[in-house]
Write a protein that holds these residues in place. Structure first.
Motif, PDB file in Angstrom:
ATOM      1  N   VAL A  14      -2.402  -5.534  -4.411  1.00  0.00           N
ATOM      2  CA  VAL A  14      -2.996  -4.392  -3.723  1.00  0.00           C
ATOM      3  C   VAL A  14      -3.434  -3.331  -4.733  1.00  0.00           C
ATOM      4  O   VAL A  14      -4.595  -2.933  -4.768  1.00  0.00           O
ATOM      5  CB  VAL A  14      -2.018  -3.791  -2.695  1.00  0.00           C
TER       6      VAL A  14
ATOM      7  N   ASP B 279      -5.500   1.006   1.668  1.00  0.00           N
ATOM      8  CA  ASP B 279      -5.396  -0.369   2.112  1.00  0.00           C
ATOM      9  C   ASP B 279      -4.348  -0.482   3.222  1.00  0.00           C
ATOM     10  O   ASP B 279      -3.469   0.360   3.352  1.00  0.00           O
ATOM     11  CB  ASP B 279      -5.026  -1.269   0.932  1.00  0.00           C
TER      12      ASP B 279
ATOM     13  N   ASN C 287       0.820  -1.218   0.000  1.00  0.00           N
ATOM     14  CA  ASN C 287       0.000   0.000   0.000  1.00  0.00           C
ATOM     15  C   ASN C 287       0.851   1.264   0.000  1.00  0.00           C
ATOM     16  O   ASN C 287       0.667   2.153   0.837  1.00  0.00           O
ATOM     17  CB  ASN C 287      -0.947   0.006   1.214  1.00  0.00           C
TER      18      ASN C 287
END
Length: 362
Positions: free
Chosen positions: A270, A243, A224
């Motif tokens: 992600v 995230d 992230n």
């Protein structure tokens, strides 16, 4: 023989990375693990952020975004690597250009194209080479045919390129810049990409040059985080997507009878795709937040929007599937969001409230 063996390893690594990433994205599109992954962040979904206004059939799903110039969008084609398609902003007028290279002696495998302003670039990192030409005649001449192997290239201006190199022997990723007019002006930033365990898969991602801010933006695929730097590769800051996955969740295994590694199981993606324009970063997230239904994740791809000037999350919006086909590439230009979905290209108008000074609430 040692050099040839090393080059073969690099080629295998690049092929494994490219095809592995593509396969993993496809696997995770239908993964129940992705749908049920527990995250504790909450997205904002204001209404009517992106409105579909144009759609066109490209017939094939082998196109990718090569760039834009003067209101035109350019698409490269993986199966016809020296062909470029030019589309107007309405997607109705299209031209196909055939690129002519002055030097034909190189080992061409899978060249890619980038278009910026009146210039275009044809490159391949496993040879390596970089051609430069003008969109007035689509002829290009060789500018670079030496140096480190590389896996990504992004033009910053007519001569300066941002490049993700591969360190000799180990193959780890290394950010750098190259001047096409003076090849002695090569810069490397060994600390910009942060290794977590292997420096290859864990630093994988996409990067962009932001014309309006004159900044480079690198978005990690498996964690992230995104990186913002100036054109000299001096770090501005490290930002985070909403995230919570701060460490790449990857397990690797050695290929049989080889020192090369591949995924032993699909990694947790992600940030699948990204794009930049103005002060905003657009990220196609792969993980749902709290209170998000499984239905929306099955029917659409979610785009999160971040403000690069104050490091904040702004809002999110969906890009809906066409039939069973999901978003596979995206590009933002002149306040329009372009999406490649299967064989289609779709243009969305981004609403003005997306760019207002404060984040949009529900």
């Amino acid at each position: 023989m040692e050099i040839m063996g090393y080059k073969l390893k690099i080629i295998i690594l690049l092929i494994c990375t490219a095809f592995g990433s593509g396969i993993v994205v496809l696997l995770f599109n239908g993964s129940e693990h992705m749908i049920h992954y527990e995250n504790k962040f909450i997205r904002r979904f204001p209404q009517h952020v992106a409105q579909e206004i144009y759609q066109a059939d490209l017939i094939y799903n082998s196109y990718y975004f090569a760039g834009s110039s003067n209101g035109k969008i350019y698409l490269g084609n993986y199966t016809a690597p020296l062909q470029i398609m030019e589309l107007d902003s309405t997607l109705k007028i299209r031209k196909v250009h055939h690129i002519r290279l002055k030097q034909q002696h190189l080992d061409f495998r899978s060249p890619q194209i980038r278009v910026k302003d009146q210039n275009f670039y044809v490159f391949e990192g496993i040879v390596p080479y970089i051609f430069k030409g003008n969109t007035a005649n689509w002829k290009a001449s060789l500018r670079i045919n030496s140096g480190y192997y590389f896996s990504h290239l992004e033009p910053m201006d007519s001569v300066n390129m941002a490049i993700r190199y591969m360190k000799p022997k180990k193959g780890e990723s290394l950010m750098g810049t190259l001047n096409l007019s003076d090849t002695s002006k090569v810069k490397y930033a060994p600390l910009l990409l942060q290794k977590q365990f292997d420096g290859i898969f864990d630093t994988d991602g996409s990067f962009h040059f932001n014309n309006q801010l004159n900044k480079l933006v690198y978005v990690y695929l498996y964690r992230n985080q995104y990186i913002v730097s100036d054109t000299n590769l001096t770090l501005d800051y490290r930002g985070n997507t909403i995230d919570t996955v701060s460490r790449a969740q990857i397990k690797l295994a050695k290929l049989k009878n080889s020192n090369m590694k591949t995924f032993s199981k699909p990694p947790l993606i992600v940030n699948k795709l990204s794009a930049v324009e103005g002060n905003l970063l657009y990220v196609n997230s792969a993980l749902p937040g709290l209170y998000e239904s499984e239905d929306i994740w099955k029917r659409a791809s979610i785009i999160d929007v971040y403000d690069l000037t104050n490091k904040t999350y702004r809002s999110s919006f969906p890009i809906y599937n066409i039939g069973e086909k999901k978003l596979r590439a995206m590009y933002v230009s002149n306040n329009y969001f372009y999406a490649l979905i299967g064989e289609k290209i779709v243009c969305y108008k981004l609403r003005e409230h997306l760019k207002q000074s404060r984040p949009v609430s529900k």
